[in-house]
Design a protein around this motif. Structure first.
Motif, PDB file in Angstrom:
ATOM      1  N   ALA A  51       0.765  -1.016  -0.109  1.00 39.20           N
ATOM      2  CA  ALA A  51      -0.005   0.006  -0.027  1.00 39.20           C
ATOM      3  C   ALA A  51       0.804   1.166  -0.064  1.00 39.20           C
ATOM      4  CB  ALA A  51      -1.055  -0.202   1.346  1.00 39.20           C
ATOM      5  N   LEU A  52       1.955   1.311   1.041  1.00 39.38           N
ATOM      6  CA  LEU A  52       2.875   2.438   0.720  1.00 39.38           C
ATOM      7  C   LEU A  52       3.557   2.542  -0.570  1.00 39.38           C
ATOM      8  CD1 LEU A  52       3.958   2.088   4.403  1.00 39.38           C
ATOM      9  CD2 LEU A  52       2.262   3.223   3.590  1.00 39.38           C
ATOM     10  N   ALA A  53       3.993   1.475  -0.720  1.00 40.46           N
ATOM     11  CA  ALA A  53       4.665   1.602  -2.247  1.00 40.46           C
ATOM     12  C   ALA A  53       3.732   2.222  -3.276  1.00 40.46           C
ATOM     13  CB  ALA A  53       5.257   0.232  -2.609  1.00 40.46           C
TER      14      ALA A  53
ATOM     15  N   GLN B  78       3.890   5.872  -5.575  1.00 42.23           N
ATOM     16  CA  GLN B  78       3.733   5.874  -7.054  1.00 42.23           C
ATOM     17  C   GLN B  78       2.386   6.700  -7.543  1.00 42.23           C
ATOM     18  OE1 GLN B  78       4.304   2.183  -8.991  1.00 42.23           O
ATOM     19  NE2 GLN B  78       6.592   2.729  -9.273  1.00 42.23           N
ATOM     20  N   GLN B  79       1.737   7.258  -6.484  1.00 41.30           N
ATOM     21  CA  GLN B  79       0.352   7.812  -6.580  1.00 41.30           C
ATOM     22  C   GLN B  79      -0.750   7.105  -7.284  1.00 41.30           C
ATOM     23  OE1 GLN B  79       0.349  11.177  -5.884  1.00 41.30           O
ATOM     24  NE2 GLN B  79       2.331  10.829  -5.091  1.00 41.30           N
ATOM     25  N   HIS B  80      -0.600   5.728  -6.947  1.00 39.13           N
ATOM     26  CA  HIS B  80      -1.658   4.865  -7.196  1.00 39.13           C
ATOM     27  C   HIS B  80      -2.443   4.370  -6.122  1.00 39.13           C
ATOM     28  CE1 HIS B  80       1.425   3.011 -10.473  1.00 39.13           C
ATOM     29  NE2 HIS B  80       0.992   4.216 -10.928  1.00 39.13           N
ATOM     30  N   VAL B  81      -3.425   5.402  -5.856  1.00 37.71           N
ATOM     31  CA  VAL B  81      -4.123   5.434  -4.670  1.00 37.71           C
ATOM     32  C   VAL B  81      -5.114   4.305  -4.621  1.00 37.71           C
ATOM     33  CG1 VAL B  81      -5.956   6.678  -3.277  1.00 37.71           C
ATOM     34  CG2 VAL B  81      -3.839   7.819  -4.548  1.00 37.71           C
ATOM     35  N   GLU B  82      -5.744   3.875  -5.911  1.00 39.47           N
ATOM     36  CA  GLU B  82      -6.779   3.035  -5.817  1.00 39.47           C
ATOM     37  C   GLU B  82      -6.071   1.684  -5.436  1.00 39.47           C
ATOM     38  OE1 GLU B  82     -10.032   1.696  -8.614  1.00 39.47           O
ATOM     39  OE2 GLU B  82      -9.727   4.046  -9.062  1.00 39.47           O
ATOM     40  N   HIS B  83      -4.905   1.242  -5.860  1.00 36.12           N
ATOM     41  CA  HIS B  83      -4.135   0.245  -5.715  1.00 36.12           C
ATOM     42  C   HIS B  83      -3.774   0.136  -4.359  1.00 36.12           C
ATOM     43  CE1 HIS B  83      -2.373  -0.373  -9.945  1.00 36.12           C
ATOM     44  NE2 HIS B  83      -3.710  -0.687  -9.917  1.00 36.12           N
TER      45      HIS B  83
ATOM     46  N   ARG C  29      -3.791   4.561   6.790  1.00 30.73           N
ATOM     47  CA  ARG C  29      -4.614   5.701   6.793  1.00 30.73           C
ATOM     48  C   ARG C  29      -4.215   6.951   6.904  1.00 30.73           C
ATOM     49  NH1 ARG C  29      -8.179   5.566  11.476  1.00 30.73           N
ATOM     50  NH2 ARG C  29      -9.737   6.495  10.229  1.00 30.73           N
ATOM     51  N   ALA C  30      -3.094   7.290   7.631  1.00 25.39           N
ATOM     52  CA  ALA C  30      -2.401   8.296   7.739  1.00 25.39           C
ATOM     53  C   ALA C  30      -1.874   8.876   6.268  1.00 25.39           C
ATOM     54  CB  ALA C  30      -1.349   8.599   8.696  1.00 25.39           C
ATOM     55  N   ALA C  31      -1.290   7.922   5.645  1.00 22.38           N
ATOM     56  CA  ALA C  31      -0.620   8.129   4.419  1.00 22.38           C
ATOM     57  C   ALA C  31      -1.808   8.335   3.289  1.00 22.38           C
ATOM     58  CB  ALA C  31       0.101   6.827   3.784  1.00 22.38           C
ATOM     59  N   LEU C  32      -2.901   8.000   3.492  1.00 24.62           N
ATOM     60  CA  LEU C  32      -3.981   8.205   2.688  1.00 24.62           C
ATOM     61  C   LEU C  32      -4.784   9.586   2.753  1.00 24.62           C
ATOM     62  CD1 LEU C  32      -5.856   4.598   2.377  1.00 24.62           C
ATOM     63  CD2 LEU C  32      -4.770   5.675   0.434  1.00 24.62           C
ATOM     64  N   LYS C  33      -4.386  10.426   3.874  1.00 23.99           N
ATOM     65  CA  LYS C  33      -5.070  11.558   4.084  1.00 23.99           C
ATOM     66  C   LYS C  33      -5.024  12.534   3.274  1.00 23.99           C
ATOM     67  CE  LYS C  33      -5.912  11.992   9.012  1.00 23.99           C
ATOM     68  NZ  LYS C  33      -5.939  12.715  10.161  1.00 23.99           N
ATOM     69  N   PRO C  34      -3.841  12.579   2.410  1.00 25.44           N
ATOM     70  CA  PRO C  34      -3.949  13.730   1.395  1.00 25.44           C
ATOM     71  C   PRO C  34      -4.869  13.493   0.269  1.00 25.44           C
ATOM     72  CG  PRO C  34      -1.705  13.126   2.031  1.00 25.44           C
ATOM     73  CD  PRO C  34      -2.682  12.199   2.493  1.00 25.44           C
ATOM     74  N   TYR C  35      -5.332  12.062   0.066  1.00 27.46           N
ATOM     75  CA  TYR C  35      -6.324  11.626  -1.012  1.00 27.46           C
ATOM     76  C   TYR C  35      -7.509  11.524  -0.581  1.00 27.46           C
ATOM     77  CZ  TYR C  35      -1.554  10.650  -2.453  1.00 27.46           C
ATOM     78  OH  TYR C  35      -0.216  10.959  -2.927  1.00 27.46           O
ATOM     79  N   GLN C  36      -7.989  11.877   0.873  1.00 27.60           N
ATOM     80  CA  GLN C  36      -9.173  11.516   1.431  1.00 27.60           C
ATOM     81  C   GLN C  36     -10.692  12.050   0.561  1.00 27.60           C
ATOM     82  OE1 GLN C  36      -9.501  13.413   5.031  1.00 27.60           O
ATOM     83  NE2 GLN C  36      -8.557  15.473   4.215  1.00 27.60           N
TER      84      GLN C  36
END
Length: 426
Positions: free
Chosen positions: A357-359, A363-368, A396-403
């Protein structure tokens, strides 16, 4: 060093340090090298002219296999967790009850439990037959740990057995008997530490690993001693305190080099690679992996208990390091390979999913990333692992910019549904 009242403990430190190093049979040069401090600095500590940090005290104690309090007075109570709530006590009591009920399922039929219990009651001479039965009980606990999703269920039985073993250490009638009991105690203390670590009880885990190192040291069992330090290094690794982890692992590497198990040396090397990756040191990280990869061809390198490193773990370990180094293009193929191979434990699979998920996010692959997070959520629901729940919070913290993206909203909704259903157990 100060106890809060202004009183210095430099003199006590210097006296204890010189005595303890001498008693353990090490030179100042060996200790300084193992814990990555200068020889001159260590001599200053020994002379009482300089005072070490608390972290330095713990690193030296971990390498020597003794308690920090053996070196210097430290208010260790300040490291303990605050008192649990009444509800938490009730939960622990219930887990203990379930753990006691599970004991009948842990042991093979051929073990003479009455004989073992009689031995504990009499504290008589430890013969070879009883030793082998005690070792088989230990292996049964490790098997139960690997097969039980909720690790806390077996904790009480393990602690009861460990308390018997440690009590017998005080009455051992020979060096050989003491060494046998020390090995068994170290093995079980490492298992108890893993259970606490999986529950995010890091202070409790640290105490277990320190005792495990002491017990292995007493038996001069280099490999199991090195593994106790390697497990201790998990704590700063997961807290992202990579320099502390590196220092502990350097001591573990010294011990493993004296042992006879190649897998122990390779496991320590793989963990050292993680520490270097966290420090952003690519070349030392890759060099450490060269040492770790020497074990990929080994069959049966794991003993199924305190040493469980196999060569097939190298891809996931290397992938995790490339995530730390922010090189997702190198990380993803390794982690995808590891995901197809990792079927041995829920924890390993969960950590691979975290790194995938972090990798993907790098690469900006949010859906993956959300797809991997959903899979990890399923594992947390299944196993109630505090460690994997923490990994989920990292994602979850890493996904915050894409919420605001639909995939992130969907994942957050699923997470909150499970949270409200009281599925998670910390």
């Amino acid at each position: 060093m100060d106890d809060g009242s202004g009183k210095s403990y430099a003199v006590q430190w210097s006296t204890n340090l010189k005595q303890v190093i001498k008693a353990h049979g090490y030179t100042l040069q060996e200790v300084a090298h193992a814990v990555s401090i200068g020889y001159r600095t260590l001599t200053e500590y020994c002379a009482g002219r300089s005072r070490p940090s608390v972290n330095c005290v713990h690193h030296i104690a971990a390498f020597l296999g003794c308690s920090p309090s053996d070196l210097v007075f430290v208010p260790l109570d300040s490291l303990r967790e605050s008192d649990r709530s009444e509800m938490d006590q009730t939960r622990r009591d219930m887990l203990r009850l379930l753990g006691m009920a599970s004991s009948a399922l842990v042991f093979p039929d051929h073990i003479d439990i009455e004989r073992v219990q009689s031995f504990f009651a009499r504290s008589t001479h430890l013969d070879e037959t009883t030793y082998q039965e005690l070792a088989t009980i230990n292996r049964g606990f490790w098997t139960a740990y690997q097969e039980t999703p909720q690790k806390l269920l077996i904790l009480k039985d393990i602690q009861t057995h460990l308390s018997h073993l440690t009590r017998l250490l005080h009455t051992a009638s020979s060096v050989g008997e003491r060494n046998h009991l020390s090995l068994l105690s170290s093995e079980l203390a490492q298992l108890t530490g893993e259970i606490f670590f999986d529950s995010n009880l890091y202070t409790d885990a640290a105490h277990c690993y320190t005792f495990a190192a002491q017990a292995a040291k007493a038996a001069q069992a280099w490999d199991i001693w090195a593994c106790a330090l390697a497990r201790h290094a998990f704590l700063p690794l997961f807290e992202q305190e990579y320099e502390q982890a590196r220092i502990i692992l350097q001591g573990a590497s010294v011990l493993a080099s004296r042992g006879t198990a190649p897998a122990a040396r390779q496991w320590v090397a793989a963990l050292m690679a993680q520490a270097y990756a966290g420090l952003g040191a690519l070349d030392p990280c890759l060099q450490a992996f060269e040492r770790a990869e020497e074990g990929q061809h080994l069959q049966g390198a794991s003993n199924g208990t305190w040493l469980r490193f196999q060569g097939d773990r190298v891809p996931e370990e290397k992938g995790a390091c490339f995530v730390l180094l922010k090189q997702p293009a190198r990380a993803l193929p390794l982690l995808e390979q590891a995901l197809t191979q990792t079927t041995s434990t829920v924890r390993r699979r969960g950590l691979v999913l975290r790194d995938l998920a972090l990798a993907s996010l790098q690469q900006q692959h949010v859906e993956h990333a959300c797809l991997y997070a959903e899979q990890l959520l399923g594992l947390v629901q299944e196993g109630h692992s505090g460690l994997l729940l923490k990994a989920l919070h990292i994602i979850r913290a890493a996904l915050k910019p894409y919420q605001q993206q639909a995939s992130v909203k969907r994942f957050e909704r699923h997470f909150r549904e499970q949270q409200h259903a009281n599925i998670f157990t910390k």
